[in-house]
Design a protein around this motif. Structure first.
Motif, PDB file in Angstrom:
ATOM      1  N   ASP A 198      10.552  38.840   2.154  1.00 39.42           N
ATOM      2  CA  ASP A 198      11.474  39.930   1.805  1.00 39.42           C
ATOM      3  C   ASP A 198      10.967  40.691   0.583  1.00 39.42           C
ATOM      4  OD1 ASP A 198      13.146  39.151   3.881  1.00 39.42           O
ATOM      5  OD2 ASP A 198      14.276  37.776   2.613  1.00 39.42           O
ATOM      6  N   LYS A 200      10.715  43.935  -1.870  1.00 40.80           N
ATOM      7  CA  LYS A 200      11.660  44.962  -2.296  1.00 40.80           C
ATOM      8  C   LYS A 200      11.176  46.375  -1.964  1.00 40.80           C
ATOM      9  CE  LYS A 200      14.721  42.276  -4.375  1.00 40.80           C
ATOM     10  NZ  LYS A 200      14.726  42.167  -5.840  1.00 40.80           N
ATOM     11  N   ASP A 201       9.862  46.557  -1.853  1.00 43.40           N
ATOM     12  CA  ASP A 201       9.337  47.916  -1.716  1.00 43.40           C
ATOM     13  C   ASP A 201       8.479  48.128  -0.475  1.00 43.40           C
ATOM     14  OD1 ASP A 201       7.364  46.252  -2.642  1.00 43.40           O
ATOM     15  OD2 ASP A 201       6.554  47.650  -4.116  1.00 43.40           O
ATOM     16  N   GLU A 223       9.969  40.142  -9.375  1.00 39.47           N
ATOM     17  CA  GLU A 223      11.125  40.849  -8.820  1.00 39.47           C
ATOM     18  C   GLU A 223      11.001  41.067  -7.315  1.00 39.47           C
ATOM     19  OE1 GLU A 223       9.733  42.126 -11.750  1.00 39.47           O
ATOM     20  OE2 GLU A 223      11.292  41.179 -12.973  1.00 39.47           O
ATOM     21  N   TYR A 225       8.266  42.823  -5.810  1.00 38.22           N
ATOM     22  CA  TYR A 225       7.577  44.078  -5.502  1.00 38.22           C
ATOM     23  C   TYR A 225       6.090  43.816  -5.264  1.00 38.22           C
ATOM     24  CZ  TYR A 225      11.777  46.559  -7.025  1.00 38.22           C
ATOM     25  OH  TYR A 225      13.064  47.025  -7.141  1.00 38.22           O
TER      26      TYR A 225
END
Length: 399
Positions: A198, A200-201, A223, A225
């Protein structure tokens, strides 16, 4: 992405996990080393460290012409001194560019016949260029034309194989998304994407696949990314500048850890032997000086001490005999999914329901080990996850 709580648990587990340890006193330094119980997680290889017993034959009709020759033809002109001064910059730009990456992919595959134009006599072209003395602008165009012929001879077979689309090729840098897309087309059937990464970006399946496999250069920050439009980097976070080392490490990985030999029947593993004197890990991952990791603050003078050499010998004695098994397990791990989020991928995953229930009923070390072994069998755990102590902390703290 693994939660902050889980990361804290993992870090603590590493510090407290029991590991074999030996120490020696130097004149002003205390040198210690730790030998991990999961050596395959620390495997570090490049092609120069091994002999390949089933090598790929050179493609028929491929003329001897290297990427260095290409750079020289494109930038040499009539000023060799200028080329020498700028060669590092030219080479870095090429190796981290789309065309440079694809050139190396072609060489990596090693079986695709080159697509030279039928209407060009390359021997005559080479002879003409060799006879040139003081170059005119027209002569420079001829030399650059030769470079383009050799580039196209490699790009066209990759297009025909379906690994790259014509509209994807330009003179821009090879981003993570571009690299992942090409490699996923190559390996996606042999090593499919399991899911659960998963980012984020990026929802791009190829990028998530690259992270799942553990390809060098695809580091995710804390985070979650990946920065898919950045070039490959061995460090997490955004990066504007390409690192040749990251692209180099990538090709060592897909050659030696993935089934990197292209055959008529599909992708197969290269059979390799570790060369004499080679250590299949990064030595300074395991050495501490005065209680601090040597890799974080290296003092090269320590390398010459008897204590350091003794530690190196003991580390070598531990890893070298284990190399065949390390490589076997690393290859199996590269085919597995990742435990990305403990609650979803472990605590509430139906595959581990019985083991989790048994632990929470009895909370014995035997139960912990059963859960740990089940997780290791199913997932490619990273070094921050792969410990019974870490798994116990997850069982006790993650809901």
């Amino acid at each position: 992405m693994i939660s902050a709580l889980t990361c804290t648990i993992c870090f603590t587990g590493i510090l407290t996990a029991p590991l074999p340890q030996t120490q020696a006193e130097a004149a002003t330094h205390q040198i210690t080393y730790k030998l991990p119980p999961n050596p395959e997680k620390y495997l570090f290889l490049n092609k120069q460290m091994v002999s390949i017993t089933n090598p790929q034959p050179r493609p028929l009709k491929l003329r001897p012409y290297s990427s260095g020759d290409f750079i020289s033809d494109m930038h040499g002109g009539d000023d060799p001194q200028s080329l020498n001064k700028m060669y590092y910059s030219y080479n870095l730009k090429f190796q981290t560019s789309k065309k440079g990456f694809l050139w190396n992919v072609y060489d990596f595959i090693g079986t695709l016949p080159p697509a030279y134009p039928a209407d060009v006599n390359l021997d005559e072209l080479d002879n003409r260029i060799r006879s040139l003395e003081r170059l005119t602008s027209e002569d420079e165009q001829v030399i650059q034309r030769r470079a383009q012929i050799h580039m196209d001879a490699r790009l066209k077979p990759l297009i025909q194989a379906g690994y790259v689309m014509p509209n994807e090729i330009d003179d821009e840098r090879a981003t993570k998304e571009f690299v992942a897309t090409v490699l996923y087309r190559m390996f996606g059937t042999t090593r499919p994407y399991h899911g659960g990464i998963d980012l984020k970006d990026s929802e791009n399946v190829a990028v998530r696949w690259a992270v799942e496999v553990g390809l060098p250069g695809f580091e995710v920050d804390k985070e979650g990314y990946i920065y898919p439009q950045s070039p490959l980097s061995m460090d997490p976070g955004p990066n504007e500048y390409g690192q040749e080392y990251a692209y180099d490490r990538l090709f060592h990985f897909i050659t030696l850890v993935l089934p990197g030999k292209k055959t008529a029947g599909g992708w197969e593993y290269y059979q390799v032997k570790l060369l004499d004197g080679m250590l299949p890990v990064q030595l300074n991952e395991f050495i501490h000086v005065n209680g601090k990791p040597y890799k974080d603050n290296q003092d090269s003078s320590i390398n010459e001490t008897k204590e350091y050499q003794n530690a190196r010998g003991k580390i070598s004695q531990y890893f070298v005999p284990r190399f065949p098994k390390m490589l076997e397990l690393a290859r199996k791990d590269a085919m597995k999914p990742r435990a990305w989020e403990w609650s979803r991928d472990f605590i509430h995953h139906p595959k581990f329901a019985k083991q989790v229930a048994a632990y929470r009923k009895n909370k014995s070390s035997k139960n912990v080990d059963a859960v740990y072994q089940a997780l290791r069998q199913h997932y490619n755990l990273n070094t921050h996850q792969d410990s019974p102590a870490i798994i116990k902390s997850v069982l006790d703290n993650v809901k």
